[in-house]
Design an enzyme around this catalytic site. Structure first.
Site: not given
Ligand SMILES: [Zn+2]
Length: 266
Positions: A136, A169, A235
């Site tokens: 993830h 960015c 678990n």
């Molecule tokens: Zn970039």
């Protein structure tokens, strides 16, 4: 099957069967390929709140605000809430715990080939694991939507808190996104393929701190056992694959994994 019944009885006493710990340690030492899949239970032991449970993060925050479509349509608002959620999740002193450390030790000593994790907190790496498959993503990174460049999330969060909304960015001025799988996004294909390959190759598959209720986590242990792997489930609660586990510990991951490491005859 009788072993599972026996294990359930043991779990009712709140104890951990030492003979089973020894047997798992022996299985790890004898195996050619060992894989661990880790879920929320490994992170909660570090003080990270669960997302899905009652009183968890999704009770406090609206998942719709963190959907990929929301990020695309209103990255300013997305990042504004994202910072609040990050504080709620990671605001405390978060450190890797004994379960992370035990897995890192197993890897360094050549007994663990990969950690496949559903967690996004980066604590396996902090504990010293190197062969990590992040299903993830990782909240400690950001990715540029335009050029794909990945960088450390911390300075970006600082910039957001200082008013840069949305953060952009440095290289191409594209909008930055947390490098995690948001609702509405596909799982990273390469990570998923690598996880599936490891599961098929595994002689021992450790499912640790995961309810194994969401895909692809649910199918990985099944794939491993179909290929003949010994399944070990650690678990607090029963999982959908508990019945096919050779060893099941309904106990705290921070107790079981260090006990296994302790028991390995190095
Ligand atoms: Zn970039």
């Amino acid at each position: 099957m009788s072993r599972n019944i026996e294990q359930s009885a043991v779990a009712c006493d709140g104890g951990i069967d030492g003979a089973d710990i020894d047997a798992v340690a022996t299985a790890l030492a004898d195996a050619d390929h060992v894989v661990a899949l880790t879920g929320a239970g490994v992170s909660t032991a570090s003080g990270i709140p669960d997302f899905r449970s009652e009183g968890g993060i999704w009770d406090e925050f609206d998942p719709a605000e963190f959907h990929y479509s929301r990020f695309k349509s209103d990255p300013e608002a997305f990042w504004d809430r994202r910072i609040d959620m990050h504080e709620a999740v990671y605001g405390g002193d978060i450190e890797s715990n004994r379960a992370h450390e035990a897995l890192a030790t197993l890897e360094h000593r050549g007994l663990l080939d990969a950690v496949i994790t559903q967690n996004i907190d980066g604590l396996h790496r902090e504990a010293g694991s190197e062969s990590i498959i992040e299903l993830h993503g990782n909240a400690e990174r950001v990715v540029c939507e335009q050029c794909g460049r990945r960088t450390d999330a911390r300075p970006v969060r600082d910039r957001v808190e200082a008013g840069e909304l949305p953060p952009r960015c440095d290289t191409c001025d594209g909008v930055l996104k947390p490098d995690v799988v948001l609702f509405g996004e596909q799982l990273p294909r390469t990570a998923l393929q690598r996880a599936q390959e490891h599961a098929r190759e595994a002689d021992v598959f450790l499912a640790v701190g995961s309810s194994l209720s969401v895909e692809p986590a649910a199918s990985l242990p099944r794939s491993a056992t179909r290929s003949g792997a010994t399944l070990v489930v650690v678990n607090l609660e029963e999982t959908p694959v508990s019945a096919s586990a050779e060893y099941e510990f309904r106990a705290d991951v921070t107790e079981v994994l260090p006990a296994v490491v302790e028991s390995v005859d190095w």
